[in-house]
Each structure stands twice: as C-alpha cells, then as structure tokens.
Design a protein around this motif. Structure first.
Motif, PDB file in Angstrom:
ATOM      1  N   GLY A 146       2.349  34.244  77.522  1.00  8.56           N
ATOM      2  CA  GLY A 146       2.910  35.515  77.967  1.00  8.56           C
ATOM      3  C   GLY A 146       3.198  36.409  76.789  1.00  8.56           C
ATOM      4  O   GLY A 146       3.028  36.027  75.633  1.00  8.56           O
ATOM      5  N   GLY A 147       3.599  37.592  77.080  1.00  6.93           N
ATOM      6  CA  GLY A 147       3.944  38.528  76.030  1.00  6.93           C
ATOM      7  C   GLY A 147       3.861  39.951  76.537  1.00  6.93           C
ATOM      8  O   GLY A 147       3.549  40.207  77.703  1.00  6.93           O
ATOM      9  N   GLY A 148       4.143  40.854  75.661  1.00  7.23           N
ATOM     10  CA  GLY A 148       4.088  42.260  76.041  1.00  7.23           C
ATOM     11  C   GLY A 148       4.337  43.162  74.857  1.00  7.23           C
ATOM     12  O   GLY A 148       4.668  42.703  73.761  1.00  7.23           O
ATOM     13  N   ILE A 149       4.155  44.418  75.095  1.00  9.15           N
ATOM     14  CA  ILE A 149       4.354  45.431  74.065  1.00  9.15           C
ATOM     15  C   ILE A 149       5.192  46.542  74.670  1.00  9.15           C
ATOM     16  O   ILE A 149       4.934  46.992  75.780  1.00  9.15           O
ATOM     17  N   LYS A 150       6.200  46.976  73.933  1.00  9.69           N
ATOM     18  CA  LYS A 150       6.960  48.166  74.309  1.00  9.69           C
ATOM     19  C   LYS A 150       6.555  49.261  73.336  1.00  9.69           C
ATOM     20  O   LYS A 150       6.433  49.034  72.132  1.00  9.69           O
ATOM     21  N   ALA A 151       6.322  50.435  73.884  1.00  8.73           N
ATOM     22  CA  ALA A 151       5.848  51.539  73.059  1.00  8.73           C
ATOM     23  C   ALA A 151       6.397  52.853  73.582  1.00  8.73           C
ATOM     24  O   ALA A 151       6.973  52.918  74.676  1.00  8.73           O
ATOM     25  N   GLN A 152       6.205  53.868  72.787  1.00  9.04           N
ATOM     26  CA  GLN A 152       6.529  55.228  73.182  1.00  9.04           C
ATOM     27  C   GLN A 152       5.276  56.060  72.973  1.00  9.04           C
ATOM     28  O   GLN A 152       4.616  55.941  71.936  1.00  9.04           O
ATOM     29  N   ILE A 153       4.940  56.880  73.970  1.00 12.34           N
ATOM     30  CA  ILE A 153       3.768  57.740  73.858  1.00 12.34           C
ATOM     31  C   ILE A 153       4.128  59.158  74.281  1.00 12.34           C
ATOM     32  O   ILE A 153       5.042  59.370  75.067  1.00 12.34           O
ATOM     33  N   LYS A 154       3.400  60.096  73.718  1.00 13.33           N
ATOM     34  CA  LYS A 154       3.486  61.491  74.169  1.00 13.33           C
ATOM     35  C   LYS A 154       2.241  61.747  74.990  1.00 13.33           C
ATOM     36  O   LYS A 154       1.128  61.584  74.503  1.00 13.33           O
ATOM     37  N   LEU A 155       2.433  62.095  76.253  1.00 12.41           N
ATOM     38  CA  LEU A 155       1.314  62.311  77.142  1.00 12.41           C
ATOM     39  C   LEU A 155       0.600  63.617  76.814  1.00 12.41           C
ATOM     40  O   LEU A 155       1.227  64.597  76.439  1.00 12.41           O
ATOM     41  N   PRO A 156      -0.744  63.631  76.972  1.00  9.58           N
ATOM     42  CA  PRO A 156      -1.468  64.883  76.790  1.00  9.58           C
ATOM     43  C   PRO A 156      -0.927  65.938  77.758  1.00  9.58           C
ATOM     44  O   PRO A 156      -0.476  65.594  78.843  1.00  9.58           O
ATOM     45  N   PHE A 157      -0.945  67.179  77.359  1.00  7.55           N
ATOM     46  CA  PHE A 157      -0.464  68.314  78.135  1.00  7.55           C
ATOM     47  C   PHE A 157       1.047  68.438  78.048  1.00  7.55           C
ATOM     48  O   PHE A 157       1.570  69.531  78.098  1.00  7.55           O
ATOM     49  N   PHE A 158       1.788  67.330  77.892  1.00  5.88           N
ATOM     50  CA  PHE A 158       3.236  67.379  77.768  1.00  5.88           C
ATOM     51  C   PHE A 158       3.655  67.193  76.311  1.00  5.88           C
ATOM     52  O   PHE A 158       4.708  66.648  76.026  1.00  5.88           O
ATOM     53  N   ASP A 159       2.821  67.659  75.370  1.00  2.00           N
ATOM     54  CA  ASP A 159       3.098  67.456  73.954  1.00  2.00           C
ATOM     55  C   ASP A 159       4.331  68.211  73.481  1.00  2.00           C
ATOM     56  O   ASP A 159       4.865  67.925  72.418  1.00  2.00           O
ATOM     57  N   ASP A 160       4.848  69.180  74.254  1.00  2.00           N
ATOM     58  CA  ASP A 160       6.057  69.907  73.890  1.00  2.00           C
ATOM     59  C   ASP A 160       7.317  69.191  74.364  1.00  2.00           C
ATOM     60  O   ASP A 160       8.417  69.640  74.078  1.00  2.00           O
ATOM     61  N   ALA A 161       7.159  68.088  75.102  1.00  4.18           N
ATOM     62  CA  ALA A 161       8.329  67.367  75.621  1.00  4.18           C
ATOM     63  C   ALA A 161       9.166  66.847  74.465  1.00  4.18           C
ATOM     64  O   ALA A 161       8.642  66.406  73.443  1.00  4.18           O
ATOM     65  N   GLU A 162      10.481  66.921  74.627  1.00  2.46           N
ATOM     66  CA  GLU A 162      11.386  66.498  73.558  1.00  2.46           C
ATOM     67  C   GLU A 162      11.339  64.996  73.321  1.00  2.46           C
ATOM     68  O   GLU A 162      11.406  64.542  72.192  1.00  2.46           O
ATOM     69  N   GLU A 163      11.254  64.219  74.385  1.00  2.00           N
ATOM     70  CA  GLU A 163      11.263  62.768  74.250  1.00  2.00           C
ATOM     71  C   GLU A 163       9.924  62.180  74.675  1.00  2.00           C
ATOM     72  O   GLU A 163       9.341  62.611  75.658  1.00  2.00           O
ATOM     73  N   PRO A 164       9.457  61.162  73.938  1.00  4.80           N
ATOM     74  CA  PRO A 164       8.231  60.487  74.381  1.00  4.80           C
ATOM     75  C   PRO A 164       8.521  59.601  75.591  1.00  4.80           C
ATOM     76  O   PRO A 164       9.674  59.315  75.916  1.00  4.80           O
ATOM     77  N   LEU A 165       7.469  59.173  76.246  1.00  3.26           N
ATOM     78  CA  LEU A 165       7.572  58.309  77.420  1.00  3.26           C
ATOM     79  C   LEU A 165       7.645  56.859  76.965  1.00  3.26           C
ATOM     80  O   LEU A 165       6.787  56.394  76.218  1.00  3.26           O
ATOM     81  N   ASP A 166       8.679  56.148  77.404  1.00  2.77           N
ATOM     82  CA  ASP A 166       8.829  54.724  77.090  1.00  2.77           C
ATOM     83  C   ASP A 166       8.001  53.923  78.074  1.00  2.77           C
ATOM     84  O   ASP A 166       8.165  54.065  79.287  1.00  2.77           O
ATOM     85  N   ILE A 167       7.091  53.084  77.566  1.00  2.00           N
ATOM     86  CA  ILE A 167       6.255  52.255  78.435  1.00  2.00           C
ATOM     87  C   ILE A 167       6.324  50.804  77.988  1.00  2.00           C
ATOM     88  O   ILE A 167       6.696  50.502  76.852  1.00  2.00           O
ATOM     89  N   GLU A 168       5.973  49.916  78.912  1.00  2.00           N
ATOM     90  CA  GLU A 168       5.864  48.490  78.615  1.00  2.00           C
ATOM     91  C   GLU A 168       4.477  48.035  79.038  1.00  2.00           C
ATOM     92  O   GLU A 168       4.053  48.268  80.167  1.00  2.00           O
ATOM     93  N   ILE A 190      -4.381  64.005  84.055  1.00  2.00           N
ATOM     94  CA  ILE A 190      -4.311  64.836  82.859  1.00  2.00           C
ATOM     95  C   ILE A 190      -4.982  64.044  81.750  1.00  2.00           C
ATOM     96  O   ILE A 190      -4.597  62.909  81.467  1.00  2.00           O
ATOM     97  N   ASP A 191      -6.022  64.632  81.114  1.00  2.00           N
ATOM     98  CA  ASP A 191      -6.740  63.871  80.085  1.00  2.00           C
ATOM     99  C   ASP A 191      -6.328  64.298  78.681  1.00  2.00           C
ATOM    100  O   ASP A 191      -5.585  65.263  78.495  1.00  2.00           O
ATOM    101  N   SER A 192      -6.817  63.543  77.694  1.00  2.00           N
ATOM    102  CA  SER A 192      -6.437  63.764  76.300  1.00  2.00           C
ATOM    103  C   SER A 192      -6.963  65.076  75.743  1.00  2.00           C
ATOM    104  O   SER A 192      -6.570  65.501  74.670  1.00  2.00           O
ATOM    105  N   GLU A 193      -7.852  65.748  76.474  1.00  2.00           N
ATOM    106  CA  GLU A 193      -8.339  67.066  76.064  1.00  2.00           C
ATOM    107  C   GLU A 193      -7.529  68.178  76.723  1.00  2.00           C
ATOM    108  O   GLU A 193      -7.857  69.352  76.583  1.00  2.00           O
ATOM    109  N   GLY A 194      -6.472  67.813  77.470  1.00  2.00           N
ATOM    110  CA  GLY A 194      -5.595  68.794  78.099  1.00  2.00           C
ATOM    111  C   GLY A 194      -6.057  69.285  79.453  1.00  2.00           C
ATOM    112  O   GLY A 194      -5.478  70.209  80.014  1.00  2.00           O
ATOM    113  N   ASN A 195      -7.102  68.670  80.018  1.00  3.94           N
ATOM    114  CA  ASN A 195      -7.597  69.070  81.330  1.00  3.94           C
ATOM    115  C   ASN A 195      -6.723  68.477  82.424  1.00  3.94           C
ATOM    116  O   ASN A 195      -6.357  67.303  82.368  1.00  3.94           O
ATOM    117  N   VAL A 196      -6.407  69.292  83.427  1.00  2.00           N
ATOM    118  CA  VAL A 196      -5.619  68.856  84.575  1.00  2.00           C
ATOM    119  C   VAL A 196      -6.558  68.805  85.766  1.00  2.00           C
ATOM    120  O   VAL A 196      -7.329  69.733  86.001  1.00  2.00           O
TER     121      VAL A 196
END
Length: 183
Positions: free
Chosen positions: A19-41, A112-118
């Motif tokens: 077992g195992g896992g990774i915790k990370a923080q990412i900034k989603l494309p299109f929401f690059d102005d967001a103050e906080e990154p998204l916490d994911i597991e 929403i893709d990494s090129e900013g397309n919705v």
C-alpha cells in the motif's frame, strides 16, 4: 501544471509493497489565479492504476477565476491525452462577471485542460429549471449555459433564455446562444 509533493508513504509487508499513497498540492489549469492550491491524495491500485481524491475533511473545495466564475467541486477526475492534461469536475458553478447577482448552476462534467480550454459536453448545459437574474432592472431567465473557444483563440460563455422588459406587459425578448467573448 504547477504543484508539489507534501507526503509520500509506502507500506511494505514481507518486503512486498502492500500500500501507499502520495499527498500533493496542485494548481489547476484555468484557476492559476487561485490563492490556494488544491490538496489531493493519490493512491495506487493493485492493477497498477491510481486513484485521486480531494484531500479535505468534507471532500469539497471551491475554486474561483476572478471576474469569470466560481466552482464548488463535488467530484474531480483527471485524464492525459496526447500530452494535454485535463481536469474533469462536477459541482456547482456561479458566473462572476457583469456585476450581476448570478444564480448557481449544477454541472455534471466540466473539463478544463492544461492549455486553458474549457469544455462542456455539447458546449451547452440544458438547465433543469429556469434561473432568473436581475439584469440591470430587467428580469432575465436563463434556460441554457454554455462555454467554449472561438476560432481566433478567444474564450466565451453563453446563455439562452428570455428577457422580460416591463412588468404587466407582454413585451419581452428571447435570445438563443448569446455569447460573451474575451481574450
């Protein structure tokens, strides 16, 4: 996509990964102005795949693109196709432009893709109920909401619905596919 790792775990049982896992923080494309990154597991499955979940106690997060829209995410998915990373979200969307008091819309799959397309399947979301907003003194009822991209690189948000001009009179107007574009 910007981000970083915050924790990596690996469980071994008799020297075999169990077992195992990774915790990370990412900034989603299109929401690059967001103050906080998204916490994911990120978790790994026995067949070599992986799972991704929002790492919040209630499982929900709200992201905003100032002056465009706010999204309260209920579920999230990821895909990579030809090197383009795509985030697929479901939840509630509230437009934030035009200094209007917009209603909140339920959305099942917004990509929403990494090129900013919705992308919204079919480009338009048929609303189950009409939503009414005060449009500078007039009542505007929205029946469809759409997102897309123009041929010359701009982005658009669109509406279909009716505009009631004066109370007590049957005067009004309707619009099918009104688009507001920006670059």
């Amino acid at each position: 996509m910007q981000g970083g790792l915050s924790e990596i775990s690996l469980t071994l049982q008799q020297n075999i990964p169990a077992g195992g896992g990774i915790k990370a923080q990412i900034k989603l494309p299109f929401f690059d102005d967001a103050e906080e990154p998204l916490d994911i597991e990120i978790g790994f499955t026995v067949d070599g795949g992986f799972t991704v979940a929002i790492d919040r106690p209630d499982g929900l997060v709200t992201l905003s693109k100032p002056g465009v829209l706010s999204v309260s995410i209920d579920s999230i998915g990821f895909a990579v196709d030809d090197g383009v990373f795509t985030v697929i979200i479901s939840g509630k969307i509230t437009p934030l432009f035009g200094d209007l008091d917009w209603p909140t819309f339920d959305v099942k799959e917004l990509s929403i893709d990494s090129e900013g397309n919705v992308h919204l399947d079919g480009g338009w979301l048929d609303l189950p109920n009409q939503y009414a907003i005060n449009f500078y003194g007039f009542q505007f009822e929205i029946t469809q909401l759409g997102f897309g991209k123009t041929d010359d690189g701009g982005k658009w948000v669109g509406f279909s619905g009716g505009l009631k001009l004066v109370d007590g009179l049957s005067a009004g107007a309707s619009v099918e596919g009104l688009r507001i574009s920006w670059y």
